[in-house]
Write a protein that holds these residues in place. Sequence first.
Motif, short mmCIF file in Angstrom:
data_model
loop_
_atom_site.label_atom_id
_atom_site.label_comp_id
_atom_site.label_asym_id
_atom_site.label_seq_id
_atom_site.Cartn_x
_atom_site.Cartn_y
_atom_site.Cartn_z
N ASP A 87 -2.66 2.88 -9.08
CA ASP A 87 -2.35 3.51 -7.80
C ASP A 87 -3.06 2.73 -6.69
N ASP A 88 -3.29 3.35 -5.54
CA ASP A 88 -3.86 2.60 -4.42
C ASP A 88 -5.29 2.12 -4.66
N PRO A 127 0.84 -1.20 0.00
CA PRO A 127 0.00 0.00 0.00
C PRO A 127 0.88 1.25 0.00
#
Lengths: 234, 234, 234, 234, 234, 234
Positions: free
Chosen positions: E174-175, E41
């Motif tokens: 991305d996250d 993460p």
Amino acid sequence: MSQLSDIIDALKPVSTATITTVLLKLGLRRVWMRGTRPLRPGQPRTVGRAFTLRFIPAREDLATPASWSSPRSTRAAIEEMPPGSVAVADAMGVTDAGIFGDILCARIKQRGVAGLITDGAVRDTAGVLKTGLSVWCGGAAAPPSVASLTFVNWQEPIGCGGVSVYPDDVIVADDDGAVLIPAALVEDVVRVAQEQELMETWIMDEVLKGASLPGLYPPNEDNLKRYKDWASRR
Amino acid sequence: MSQLSDIIDALKPVSTATITTVLLKLGLRRVWMRGTRPLRPGQPRTVGRAFTLRFIPAREDLATPASWSSPRSTRAAIEEMPPGSVAVADAMGVTDAGIFGDILCARIKQRGVAGLITDGAVRDTAGVLKTGLSVWCGGAAAPPSVASLTFVNWQEPIGCGGVSVYPDDVIVADDDGAVLIPAALVEDVVRVAQEQELMETWIMDEVLKGASLPGLYPPNEDNLKRYKDWASRR
Amino acid sequence: MSQLSDIIDALKPVSTATITTVLLKLGLRRVWMRGTRPLRPGQPRTVGRAFTLRFIPAREDLATPASWSSPRSTRAAIEEMPPGSVAVADAMGVTDAGIFGDILCARIKQRGVAGLITDGAVRDTAGVLKTGLSVWCGGAAAPPSVASLTFVNWQEPIGCGGVSVYPDDVIVADDDGAVLIPAALVEDVVRVAQEQELMETWIMDEVLKGASLPGLYPPNEDNLKRYKDWASRR
Amino acid sequence: MSQLSDIIDALKPVSTATITTVLLKLGLRRVWMRGTRPLRPGQPRTVGRAFTLRFIPAREDLATPASWSSPRSTRAAIEEMPPGSVAVADAMGVTDAGIFGDILCARIKQRGVAGLITDGAVRDTAGVLKTGLSVWCGGAAAPPSVASLTFVNWQEPIGCGGVSVYPDDVIVADDDGAVLIPAALVEDVVRVAQEQELMETWIMDEVLKGASLPGLYPPNEDNLKRYKDWASRR
Amino acid sequence: MSQLSDIIDALKPVSTATITTVLLKLGLRRVWMRGTRPLRPGQPRTVGRAFTLRFIPAREDLATPASWSSPRSTRAAIEEMPPGSVAVADAMGVTDAGIFGDILCARIKQRGVAGLITDGAVRDTAGVLKTGLSVWCGGAAAPPSVASLTFVNWQEPIGCGGVSVYPDDVIVADDDGAVLIPAALVEDVVRVAQEQELMETWIMDEVLKGASLPGLYPPNEDNLKRYKDWASRR
Amino acid sequence: MSQLSDIIDALKPVSTATITTVLLKLGLRRVWMRGTRPLRPGQPRTVGRAFTLRFIPAREDLATPASWSSPRSTRAAIEEMPPGSVAVADAMGVTDAGIFGDILCARIKQRGVAGLITDGAVRDTAGVLKTGLSVWCGGAAAPPSVASLTFVNWQEPIGCGGVSVYPDDVIVADDDGAVLIPAALVEDVVRVAQEQELMETWIMDEVLKGASLPGLYPPNEDNLKRYKDWASRR
């Protein structure tokens, strides 16, 4: 053609396969209800306006046999269903309890309802089949609805099998399952669908005569002309 | 026995249950396609070499009715299918769109294809059943393939129901579903499977006469001798 | 009524739908086995005491055809099944291998076993149907049990379709699936279930005469009185 | 090397990735437990002999807080766990109740148990983390085990995450999850795994120096020779 | 702006949330890959052109450690990956084997590849994290790819997480996961996305000053004017 | 104790594990929301009255960015949330679109809402984490809610993670997830839960001193007396 009975007459010969193709061309992809199959394969195609029912998960302090007497009960909802409507029940895809059994289905049939669609299950399958009601569902389960579900309300917007259903949208169901036509689009869909059914009849004839598919389905210019000649001669 | 017609003749009486047992003894466990059932229970056992089709997920800029006219279309693929082959379609297990409907199945049948296997769905079930094509699939769905899938190519290695399928592997399908025999192992499998079917016939006779299972299935030395006597007298 | 044969006689006309309602009123919600359906729709309702079988996942060093000759094999278990019992097999919900095929089912039938229930699959469906054994299962699969499962033991407590089953609990199965009645509660359930079936017969008659549901199902005081009059006159 | 402490010492530096590769070469594919992840990422690799626990589904008449005092309770089982063992609990993949919370995990830790593996969930996660016990599980869930599960017994063969586990099989767990080594194969696995770890160390060094993969991993003859030279010089 | 490096520069500050909103307005809904999460993460947003890899299910006669030396191996594929590309691997959503471990990820990193995306799993997580390669995947699994998967080819159209990916489509991750921008739409998306990011910056400022949402997000005429003033003054 | 602030103070130190045990003893088993986990592990326990939000599936003719300006929008709903409430959103378990992103979460935080619970996903995770709002959800997803969901209404009864939630029920969430306390039972639960937390503190102390579990947890008569002595001396 805005009369319900006219719409129903026009849609009766149209398959759900054709309707989803027409809706896709209009940009609608989420119209076929997943996880809802005919209880009796081969039961007649069913068309009508949606009468919606909404369940949420059971809670032991709420979902009891006693709740069946509540004014917000499934019993009260059934008495509100207009003849010719199609009952569509949002059971949240829960298939380990039956939302309705033989007695409730018998009453729904008595009220002239055209069919019952749910992403949940029915119970007492043998009894439900005897009522003659056309049912599309996610399976059969012995436990009563209150074992897993709490009935909340009717004629609210719901989700059923991944499709959003508003009261008075039109439902068509056959052996491929149940599809929704948004109320505002019904007349457009009927017109295009009838044309498409006709063309597919012609294409199928050609295939059965031995024609190969490229250029035929969908038709190229030549075949389109041949189809139009054929259609105009009917 | 390397002729396809001989292999088919030899495999026609052999159940998929027997074939998977034989393949397991050869160390192959991943040969039965999950999520593919007969569209019509009881349809005849089907045997043939695999003709593969590959779909990937739909993308709104690619998967349109217009794509049906592309030279890489399912239509073009169907025209390449040899008579006697079994079409095997990798639909990635997607069952909310039908890869083929009545018209395409009718053409497949016309071309002499022995059957259609997919881990996806078919559409216009009633129409597909009328074509007489034997179909094993994951269900029925009204929407057209382009609602969820994009056709990519034919005769590539594919996955179907968790089994890898290469062009020309042999497929056998019956009421238990569809199994794959790697092309290189077909002759071995046929020989052993025929022997096993014969022994199971004898065991079943013994069971029906009241014999108990331990020592019989699989047979101990005594019973093996009794079986061999019986087999040699046939 | 504690004789098994009396219990069976009393439960034969009672649907699994009714039994789950009665058990719910006694506080038992987890009694219906998920993922187990009749292999042949419409096969007769089946009642009997549970004879349990337990499988765990396959391990290549343990789950081999050789294991079929072990004293802990399914073959040995079958020879222990008493006539009239219902075999219930915990297959951990694994449906990509068939726990039993035609030969084992034929022997089970020969032993007078009333039925077979599993959350797994059976194999050689066509052959199993020919044996006449009533089977409730999660599907059909060609591979042998050893492809996915290892048999462990019989007459242990098991889980089947999310329900815990102890040897000698009572099983009832019909078109809605299979339900469990804990051994200690059987007599209570039979008494209440018979009463409820009677009342539902009366309610169904009323519905077929056109009565509306609120106040009828469940009955209010007036209708309860009418029902009791009717029941007392039978 | 047959002493447990020697095996543990030998396996401590070996990753589960390496062990599964070694077991695959021995023909064992079903050794990695699905759905069981480290509760605290980065917790130390854990090795030990399996101590098995078996749960079945909850039944309201059996799975009550009162059952926690039974001689067949999880409490009694914990008191039987030998120091250095790894507790492996078959929760049937049920993750909506926690099989153990902070108090039971604290006691397990006190007894010198090396770790806890389950395909179910734990509860009171914050408390469990405080006990320092290494846990691999399918998630966290607030409800007590009796809300969904009934404890049956310990040291029976079980299934956990799709893998069959017998008492005294060896368990190794790290950030990739938990794997099983059948008791009879431990010494073979240790020997081959140590060799493979060494070779992979050399290969990784080569990659970090810029070597390309074909011919290196797995090594061709030249590279094998280079590796052996390197290994002999260590 | 058609240079790859310019596109990457322009997309680096744009979130996948913004990109999916822009694509939705262009009619594309199937662009976010389900079941693929950042392995670490908070790892940096990654942008690049897709280099595709395709796996099918394992077959015991094909998926062996020996296959790692084949010219069609993952090793050969890695050596073809251009610097700055994003490797996207279709693992059919299979998460019980790791497609790549530490050695292969180290080589991918060495080749200057920007990231690895898969709907499958990786193995030797601790080792992969040490390589510094940015990975989005469906989890960690100890077994080698050949335990469940067979590598087929590279730079073919694939499906990954329900999204079709063609070589040279642009990937941003991305996250929130990984999204695809069809190659033909990249420039349009960049232009609109930058504008939207700017407007959302202004809206967030307003919210943090205490503004309420209706009329602000999306902005009504007044707020649009205020935004434009603000934007022109930057 | 009927003041909300008092209830919150009383529940703040009570774990969701304890609350579910207390509710189970009161007969309530369906109170823990499946598929909703803390977005940031270790975020503070959150307590408050439920403010409900209901989504149904997306329909291309309804779920458009334009709908965000409707008076029935999520924006309008947020402006109705009272300070201290916990927003609970029924996303039908759909996790491939994010119901809220950074801007909406920032506004929710600004309004003094205690937390957000959903069985769906959030988007722009990095941005949401920056707002400081405590979120429990089923994951992260880049696409906007309209890609998969249509917002319907607020403060209706909903289902979230398999639990029915009515406006003003009390929600408690911690690292084990989110649980519901029916409004009518809050005071009972608080009283019993505080007692149980105290007893578990004592039991944990005993365990850490080396006590074994049988007779201690739950306590037999002797231990109960010891506990009461300890409790009375505090």
